[in-house]
Enzyme design. Structure first.
Site, PDB file in Angstrom:
ATOM      1  N   HIS A 192      54.088  69.293  73.886  1.00 44.76           N
ATOM      2  CA  HIS A 192      53.467  68.312  74.791  1.00 44.76           C
ATOM      3  C   HIS A 192      51.982  68.068  74.518  1.00 44.76           C
ATOM      4  CE1 HIS A 192      57.161  68.016  76.818  1.00 44.76           C
ATOM      5  NE2 HIS A 192      56.948  68.771  77.888  1.00 44.76           N
TER       6      HIS A 192
ATOM      7  N   HIS B  84      56.563  62.132  82.334  1.00 45.84           N
ATOM      8  CA  HIS B  84      57.102  63.360  82.907  1.00 45.84           C
ATOM      9  C   HIS B  84      57.284  63.238  84.422  1.00 45.84           C
ATOM     10  CE1 HIS B  84      57.804  67.742  82.799  1.00 45.84           C
ATOM     11  NE2 HIS B  84      57.795  67.629  81.488  1.00 45.84           N
TER      12      HIS B  84
ATOM     13  N   GLU C 224      63.410  62.276  81.052  1.00 48.26           N
ATOM     14  CA  GLU C 224      62.379  61.947  80.077  1.00 48.26           C
ATOM     15  C   GLU C 224      62.992  61.258  78.855  1.00 48.26           C
ATOM     16  OE1 GLU C 224      60.107  65.653  79.365  1.00 48.26           O
ATOM     17  OE2 GLU C 224      61.155  66.363  81.162  1.00 48.26           O
TER      18      GLU C 224
END
Length: 382
Positions: free
Chosen positions: A143, A218, A347
């Site tokens: 991420h 997210h 996602e």
């Protein structure tokens, strides 16, 4: 500033500043009214620890649906949607203030980049060149940590057109940022349709050098309301016929497995909660969507509490996550402690660790190319 011909003599004494002040006050009021009339409202949200001001934007369409987001992390913070009785409830989980967003590692509603998901050993090879990324305590990159896009203040431009209202967020990620090659210029557009309860997320990016890119949002959702803290009545139907096999660190092995006979088969509507016992640790898995790579199509229908959510995307997979890491320590904007399995993230993205698997859809982005992607969330009554 000129004076109207035929408007009489110029004002004398102290009247001119008063008139100018009144004029500008009226002009500002007119602009504010025009913005409100378009369905866009902005308000101060706070100042980061680094001294950067952050605003909140609230959109409202002709049907009464509201969508809200903040400049920090380009973070979605609310979506007020109706149930079958017409009652509107916020279905997006969020935190109570900017300080809470700065503290959290939960990435609530934020844009994730430069690469969403795990990259094994925090490195990959592109065109014969190995790129080393910052590794976390488990030896992987994930991420965009430790300086992810969700911890930055994005530049914003609001817009209103015939069909929609929204904002364009911009971020410049310099060459070497997070260890990735190439200066990346990224725009993320949040768009609320005027005449139906649907919002869209549109991504566009260019790079000055060969790089890899995987973007997602997210956002955590609960169709019974952000404070409901259970997925008990949620049913998911997902057009995915395969899922990614992963190792103990949930990094893909490279194998794509058939969903038939597994807890990952949502080709017919089924309860996530009823299947949690058969999924160690909860859902945090990549489902491979049964559509051509790059083609936009509806891929999932989720129902609960008299609401229906239809998700469409141009991405090839979705990471289904049942907030397994929530432990009641974070208090949401509704004043309720968020609990494990109390919401879900959907996602849409490319596969985790794609740069290390030649058989996965490519995440490479080269100079002269334009990356484009979009995902839509359409809410209806059930």
């Amino acid at each position: 500033m000129g004076r109207d011909e035929g408007a009489g003599p110029a004002p004398q004494g102290n009247h001119r500043p008063v008139m100018r002040a009144a004029f500008f006050a009226a002009l500002l009021a007119a602009c504010a009214h025009a913005s409100a009339a378009s369905g866009i409202r902005t308000e101060a949200y706070g100042v980061t620890q680094a001294g950067q001001p952050v605003e909140k934007v609230v959109l409202e369409n002709a049907r009464g649906m509201q969508l809200a987001y903040i400049d920090y992390g380009a973070t979605l913070v609310a979506a007020e949607v109706a149930d079958k009785h017409g009652k509107r409830t916020n279905v997006i989980l969020s935190l109570p203030d900017l300080a809470a967003f700065e503290r959290t590692r939960g990435r609530y509603g934020a844009v994730i980049g430069r690469y969403a998901g795990r990259i094994a050993n925090a490195r990959y090879t592109l065109d014969g060149k190995t790129v080393q990324l910052p590794a976390n305590s488990k030896g992987m990159a994930i991420h965009g940590d430790p300086d992810p896009y969700d911890k930055r203040v994005w530049r914003r431009q609001d817009f209103a057109d015939k069909e929609s209202i929204g904002s364009i967020y911009r971020l410049h990620s310099p060459d070497g940022d997070q260890g990735f090659a190439g200066a990346l210029d990224l725009t993320v557009t949040y768009r609320l349709l005027r005449k139906r309860d649907e919002f869209r997320i549109e991504y566009q990016a260019t790079s000055s050098a060969p790089t890899v890119l995987n973007l997602t949002n997210h956002v955590y959702l609960n169709l019974a309301g952000a404070a409901a803290n259970t997925l008990q009545d949620h049913r998911f139907q997902i057009a995915a016929d395969r899922y990614l096999e992963t190792d103990a660190l949930r990094i893909p092995t490279g194998a794509l497995l058939d969903v038939a006979g597994t807890p990952f088969d949502f080709r017919r509507a089924a309860s996530v909660s009823a299947r949690l016992g058969g999924v160690t640790g909860g859902y945090d898995h990549s489902l491979v969507l049964a559509k051509p790579v790059g083609a936009y199509a509806p891929v999932a229908t989720i129902t609960a509490a008299g609401r229906k959510l239809v998700v469409g995307t141009s991405e090839p997979s979705v990471q289904l996550y049942t907030v397994n890491g929530f432990d009641g320590k974070e208090i949401g904007s509704e004043g309720v402690a968020y609990q494990r399995f109390g919401a879900f993230a959907f996602e849409t993205q490319h596969f985790p660790d794609s740069p290390n698997h030649a058989g996965f859809p490519s995440t490479a982005l080269y100079p002269g190319q334009v990356f484009r992607s979009r995902t839509s969330f359409r809410f209806m009554t059930d």
